[in-house]
Scaffold this motif. Structure first.
Motif, PDB file in Angstrom:
ATOM      1  N   ASN A  64       0.855  -1.185   0.000  1.00  0.00           N
ATOM      2  CA  ASN A  64       0.000   0.000   0.000  1.00  0.00           C
ATOM      3  C   ASN A  64       0.896   1.242   0.000  1.00  0.00           C
ATOM      4  O   ASN A  64       1.698   1.426   0.915  1.00  0.00           O
ATOM      5  CB  ASN A  64      -0.913   0.001   1.234  1.00  0.00           C
ATOM      6  CG  ASN A  64      -1.790   1.241   1.321  1.00  0.00           C
ATOM      7  OD1 ASN A  64      -1.302   2.363   1.392  1.00  0.00           O
ATOM      8  ND2 ASN A  64      -3.088   1.033   1.332  1.00  0.00           N
ATOM      9  N   PHE A  65       0.782   2.085  -1.027  1.00  0.00           N
ATOM     10  CA  PHE A  65       1.591   3.311  -1.055  1.00  0.00           C
ATOM     11  C   PHE A  65       0.699   4.523  -1.292  1.00  0.00           C
ATOM     12  O   PHE A  65       1.043   5.460  -2.008  1.00  0.00           O
ATOM     13  CB  PHE A  65       2.719   3.222  -2.080  1.00  0.00           C
ATOM     14  CG  PHE A  65       2.328   2.680  -3.427  1.00  0.00           C
ATOM     15  CD1 PHE A  65       1.952   3.524  -4.452  1.00  0.00           C
ATOM     16  CD2 PHE A  65       2.357   1.318  -3.667  1.00  0.00           C
ATOM     17  CE1 PHE A  65       1.615   3.028  -5.697  1.00  0.00           C
ATOM     18  CE2 PHE A  65       2.015   0.813  -4.913  1.00  0.00           C
ATOM     19  CZ  PHE A  65       1.646   1.672  -5.933  1.00  0.00           C
ATOM     20  N   LYS A  66      -0.466   4.480  -0.650  1.00  0.00           N
ATOM     21  CA  LYS A  66      -1.444   5.554  -0.822  1.00  0.00           C
ATOM     22  C   LYS A  66      -0.881   6.909  -0.397  1.00  0.00           C
ATOM     23  O   LYS A  66      -1.055   7.924  -1.080  1.00  0.00           O
ATOM     24  CB  LYS A  66      -2.704   5.223  -0.024  1.00  0.00           C
ATOM     25  CG  LYS A  66      -3.840   6.204  -0.187  1.00  0.00           C
ATOM     26  CD  LYS A  66      -5.071   5.729   0.588  1.00  0.00           C
ATOM     27  CE  LYS A  66      -6.232   6.693   0.410  1.00  0.00           C
ATOM     28  NZ  LYS A  66      -7.438   6.238   1.151  1.00  0.00           N
ATOM     29  N   LYS A  67      -0.166   6.924   0.729  1.00  0.00           N
ATOM     30  CA  LYS A  67       0.256   8.222   1.282  1.00  0.00           C
ATOM     31  C   LYS A  67       1.390   8.873   0.492  1.00  0.00           C
ATOM     32  O   LYS A  67       1.596  10.081   0.582  1.00  0.00           O
ATOM     33  CB  LYS A  67       0.633   8.086   2.755  1.00  0.00           C
ATOM     34  CG  LYS A  67       1.919   7.354   3.039  1.00  0.00           C
ATOM     35  CD  LYS A  67       2.227   7.408   4.531  1.00  0.00           C
ATOM     36  CE  LYS A  67       3.587   6.806   4.851  1.00  0.00           C
ATOM     37  NZ  LYS A  67       3.922   6.931   6.272  1.00  0.00           N
ATOM     38  N   ASN A  68       2.150   8.096  -0.293  1.00  0.00           N
ATOM     39  CA  ASN A  68       3.210   8.720  -1.100  1.00  0.00           C
ATOM     40  C   ASN A  68       3.091   8.316  -2.571  1.00  0.00           C
ATOM     41  O   ASN A  68       4.089   8.211  -3.291  1.00  0.00           O
ATOM     42  CB  ASN A  68       4.597   8.377  -0.548  1.00  0.00           C
ATOM     43  CG  ASN A  68       4.839   6.882  -0.478  1.00  0.00           C
ATOM     44  OD1 ASN A  68       3.928   6.077  -0.654  1.00  0.00           O
ATOM     45  ND2 ASN A  68       6.084   6.510  -0.215  1.00  0.00           N
ATOM     46  N   PHE A  69       1.854   8.093  -3.020  1.00  0.00           N
ATOM     47  CA  PHE A  69       1.605   7.673  -4.399  1.00  0.00           C
ATOM     48  C   PHE A  69       2.162   8.678  -5.404  1.00  0.00           C
ATOM     49  O   PHE A  69       2.910   8.321  -6.316  1.00  0.00           O
ATOM     50  CB  PHE A  69       0.092   7.476  -4.615  1.00  0.00           C
ATOM     51  CG  PHE A  69      -0.286   7.123  -6.019  1.00  0.00           C
ATOM     52  CD1 PHE A  69      -0.231   5.813  -6.451  1.00  0.00           C
ATOM     53  CD2 PHE A  69      -0.696   8.100  -6.918  1.00  0.00           C
ATOM     54  CE1 PHE A  69      -0.578   5.476  -7.756  1.00  0.00           C
ATOM     55  CE2 PHE A  69      -1.045   7.780  -8.225  1.00  0.00           C
ATOM     56  CZ  PHE A  69      -0.981   6.455  -8.638  1.00  0.00           C
ATOM     57  N   THR A  70       1.797   9.929  -5.247  1.00  0.00           N
ATOM     58  CA  THR A  70       2.206  10.963  -6.209  1.00  0.00           C
ATOM     59  C   THR A  70       3.722  11.084  -6.258  1.00  0.00           C
ATOM     60  O   THR A  70       4.321  11.219  -7.343  1.00  0.00           O
ATOM     61  CB  THR A  70       1.575  12.313  -5.839  1.00  0.00           C
ATOM     62  OG1 THR A  70       0.146  12.158  -5.787  1.00  0.00           O
ATOM     63  CG2 THR A  70       1.936  13.379  -6.847  1.00  0.00           C
ATOM     64  N   GLU A  71       4.364  11.026  -5.089  1.00  0.00           N
ATOM     65  CA  GLU A  71       5.824  11.125  -5.024  1.00  0.00           C
ATOM     66  C   GLU A  71       6.483   9.976  -5.771  1.00  0.00           C
ATOM     67  O   GLU A  71       7.429  10.179  -6.554  1.00  0.00           O
ATOM     68  CB  GLU A  71       6.281  11.140  -3.566  1.00  0.00           C
ATOM     69  CG  GLU A  71       7.785  11.270  -3.404  1.00  0.00           C
ATOM     70  CD  GLU A  71       8.212  11.162  -1.944  1.00  0.00           C
ATOM     71  OE1 GLU A  71       9.376  11.493  -1.657  1.00  0.00           O
ATOM     72  OE2 GLU A  71       7.378  10.739  -1.100  1.00  0.00           O
ATOM     73  N   LEU A  72       5.974   8.754  -5.560  1.00  0.00           N
ATOM     74  CA  LEU A  72       6.568   7.591  -6.214  1.00  0.00           C
ATOM     75  C   LEU A  72       6.386   7.648  -7.729  1.00  0.00           C
ATOM     76  O   LEU A  72       7.311   7.334  -8.485  1.00  0.00           O
ATOM     77  CB  LEU A  72       5.948   6.305  -5.655  1.00  0.00           C
ATOM     78  CG  LEU A  72       6.476   5.850  -4.296  1.00  0.00           C
ATOM     79  CD1 LEU A  72       5.670   4.676  -3.760  1.00  0.00           C
ATOM     80  CD2 LEU A  72       7.952   5.460  -4.403  1.00  0.00           C
TER      81      LEU A  72
END
Length: 753
Positions: free
Chosen positions: A503-511
């Motif tokens: 789950n990478f919801k909190k840093n999706f845009t960054e990734l």
């Protein structure tokens, strides 16, 4: 709706037939019934007694007469040197009335789809199926039914069942029995510490072991209660589940009978009257570790654990009758012992009357010169005749006698029948018939005995070509899993893989931004991606548009194939034979693969890679032993929360360790966006494979994921990579690496599975 019951030995299978058999399969108001069992090889319960192929033939007949289906478990990884024996078995199974095969290995799925299309295929729970892409992946391989991961809740099950139904597949869910702590198929704990691979049916259940008492006060911190969905039958029906599966192929006949009969009554009550009974007492009278349905309800908490792996049936009496005196509790316990003995005796008496003996055939062979040979077969209360296509003569090579005729017809003894008597009294001496005509008669007999179905000719697999290429220099590729590590290694020439969390919801845009900025950075998807996490992964593919990816999840593999993205199969796909590589290349346009970390030097050497296909091997990595949806910190160090929620997945970051009473330690780690994992106490460092197979792989891979084990590294990432490159080029020896990185282990490469 089907009730699917386990059977280990013959008595357990008979007990299962008695407990659930009897309803006509076409009766829509009643449950259908099936039994799954394993042969003495190729199945994931080596500790079970299991059955022989001859017994299987008779068991199928017995089950079918009681309106039960029989499914055979071939649910282990198949090694390269076993392919010939496996093909031989499949050739036999193709000519039986088996109702389905339960499969784990991708190579076996490939062989079944390509060469044995008449055999129905079910995907084992060992395939860790928990997202829509995985269902579509299995559908493409001809799978008719999928056993969903045990960790799913009802809403997740409902969604996946709808996807399965859209693809003309059915779903199966475990409803009762022992509960694994790890997602099935990706647990290597027993394999790496004892060489007893769960993927080979040899799990030694280290999660049930006693450990040094944890800070939270537990001696058995990894021991889950048994699963019981007795009161959830209606909800599973509404969720679109077709088959309800009971665990227990190592259990005895009295256990099987009691549990199966209890669930059959509950299921029939729901199907006929849409009501549930409240009579689960019999489930507590056989072996259990107490019960929980918390995965189904989505209430994952510390209440799912029990600090004792042994039978809870007697302990329950004391726990639920605290108002009784010690003497009264002792009397109640004795009464339960007596009842257990009574149940066992009753089941033993009932199964005596079920026979799996082969059915006898009597034959009368007759004819005279100038007439066809006639074979009259007496079967049960009926008889039939078979004639030769040409007439008998008085001249030939070898006269027709008992031995010559029996030799040509003895293949009948490999079916559910045997030739008990063959009468040649009405056959004059010195008559002749070509042997190939006797073979024709044999085939006619087999056709009639096989419900007028022609035998399927045996398959002989063509030899695979060796396409291994010679590499002047095998490069080093690098795995990282943090943005901090990216800054340290991105200036190297090595190919870089970045391990994404589940789950990478909190840093999706960054990734997404980082992958667009760093085109040589390759995303690596984990083995477990459930629900919204899977949808987010698909969104990432759409936004980041990677040119290449690595995945340990077949759902992502399916999406990559569908979207024209080149992809590499990760080690958690458990690839251990040549046909699993062919499967991925031919059916899913896979461009390369990591071999399983479980297999040994000799097991690797036999594998042939397809043409235009790259092969990778990880020579340095933390040893991931288990991934779980549970919270282990409840059991180890304690946690303020009693129940897991969405924020735990995204925000929790902790680590700890446990040590069993054999002084073997394990690392427990939870990182942002990931499920909890258990690692080995030391990193794996396999320098031997570089010398053993210098030209076998297209890249050796070094995993720099920051998992804190007992292994210490005496330099930074940049210098470490340089040391690996120098070693692979032959400019330094292995000893220098082992002095730089210590302590390490490499048991799997030595022992295999």
């Amino acid at each position: 709706m089907e009730l699917l019951v386990p059977g280990g030995d013959v008595d357990a299978i008979k007990a299962a037939i008695l407990a659930v058999g009897g309803h006509p399969i076409a009766d829509e108001d009643s449950s259908t019934h099936a039994i799954y069992c394993g042969l003495d090889k190729f199945n994931a319960r080596n500790r079970a007694a299991n059955i022989s192929f001859d017994e299987l033939q008779s068991i199928i007949r017995l089950a079918h007469t009681h309106n039960c289906l029989i499914f055979l478990t071939l649910n282990i990884l198949i090694l390269e040197n076993e392919i010939t024996a496996l093909t031989s078995l499949l050739n036999q199974l193709a000519n039986t009335q088996i109702d389905g095969l339960i499969v784990q290995d991708l190579g076996l799925l490939y062989l079944l789809k390509k060469h044995y299309p008449t055999l129905p295929v079910h995907a084992s729970t060992q395939m860790t199926t928990h997202n829509p892409g995985q269902i579509k992946f299995l559908h493409k391989l001809g799978v008719e039914r999928v056993n969903l991961s045990r960790e799913l809740n009802l809403e997740e099950i409902k969604h996946l069942s709808s996807i399965a139904n859209e693809n003309k597949m059915s779903t199966e869910v475990f409803v009762h029995g022992s509960q694994c702590l790890s997602f099935s198929g990706i647990c290597y704990m027993s394999s790496f510490y004892g060489s007893n691979s769960g993927n080979r049916g040899r799990c030694s259940q280290p999660c049930r072991d006693k450990y040094n008492t944890t800070l939270a006060g537990n001696d058995y911190p990894l021991n889950l209660k048994d699963n019981a969905a007795y009161n959830n039958i209606g909800e599973l029906y509404d969720a679109g589940v077709y088959s309800l599966k009971i665990e227990g192929r190592i259990k005895k006949s009295d256990y099987i009978y009691s549990v199966a009969r209890t669930y059959r009554k509950q299921l029939d009550s729901w199907l006929k009257q849409k009501t549930l009974q409240n009579d689960s007492a019999s489930l507590y009278k056989v072996f259990n570790r107490d019960f929980s349905n918390a995965y189904l309800t989505g209430n994952i908490s510390k209440k799912m654990f029990i600090d004792n792996p042994r039978d809870y049936s007697l302990k329950r009496i004391a726990a639920e009758n605290k108002h009784l005196s010690q003497e009264e509790i002792a009397d109640a316990e004795q009464a339960l012992y007596n009842e257990k003995d009574t149940i066992k005796a009753e089941v033993e008496e009932k199964i005596k009357h079920l026979s799996i003996e082969k059915l006898p055939l009597t034959m009368r062979v007759s004819g005279r010169e100038g007439t066809p040979l006639k074979v009259t077969v007496q079967k049960d209360q009926t008889s039939f005749d078979v004639y030769s296509n040409i007439t008998l003569t008085g001249k030939g090579t070898e006269a027709l006698r008992y031995d010559t005729i029996f030799k040509r017809l003895k293949a009948i003894n490999d079916t559910d029948y045997f030739i008990s008597d063959m009468d040649l009294e009405h056959m004059p001496n010195n008559l002749y018939l070509p042997f190939k005509e006797l073979t024709t008669i044999k085939n006619q007999l087999l056709y009639i005995l096989n419900d007028n179905k022609h035998p399927i000719a045996p398959i002989r697999l063509p030899a695979l070509k060796n396409t291994s290429e010679s590499h002047a220099q095998t490069p080093v590729h690098v795995i990282i899993s943090s943005l901090k590590d990216l800054q340290q290694v991105k200036k190297t020439n090595a190919q870089l893989y970045f391990k994404l969390p589940s789950n990478f919801k909190k840093n999706f845009t960054e990734l997404v931004g980082i992958f667009k900025q760093e085109p040589k950075l390759i995303p690596w998807f984990p083995a477990v991606i459930i629900g919204d996490d899977y949808l987010l992964a698909l969104k990432f593919l759409d936004k980041a548009k990677p040119r290449l990816l690595v995945t340990d999840n077949t759902g992502i593999a399916f999406e990559a194939c569908n979207n024209g993205i080149k992809w590499i199969a990760g080690p958690s796909l458990n690839l251990v034979n040549s046909y699993s590589l062919l499967c991925l290349k031919e059916d899913f346009n896979c461009s390369g693969a990591f071999l399983s970390n479980e297999i040994s030097r000799s097991q690797i050497k036999g594998i042939q890679k397809p043409a235009d296909f790259k092969l990778f091997y990880s020579i340095y990595h933390p040893q991931l032993l288990m991934t779980t949806r549970q919270c282990l910190f409840h059991q180890v160090v304690g946690c303020q929360k009693t129940t897991l929620n969405d924020s735990c997945m995204q925000h929790c970051e902790k680590s700890s360790s446990i040590t069993n009473t054999k002084d073997i330690a394990f690392i427990i780690e939870k990182t942002y966006g990931n499920h909890q994992r258990i690692y080995g106490r030391q990193h794996c460092l396999n320098t031997a494979i570089v010398k053993d197979m210098p030209h076998r792989f297209d890249a050796f891979v070094v995993d720099l994921s920051p998992v804190k084990t007992e292994t210490n590294v005496k330099t930074d990432h940049k210098d470490l990579l340089h040391c690996f490159e120098e070693f692979i080029l032959g400019k330094t020896d292995a000893e220098e690496l082992h002095q730089l990185i210590a302590p390490t282990s490499n048991n799997a490469y030595k022992k295999g599975i």
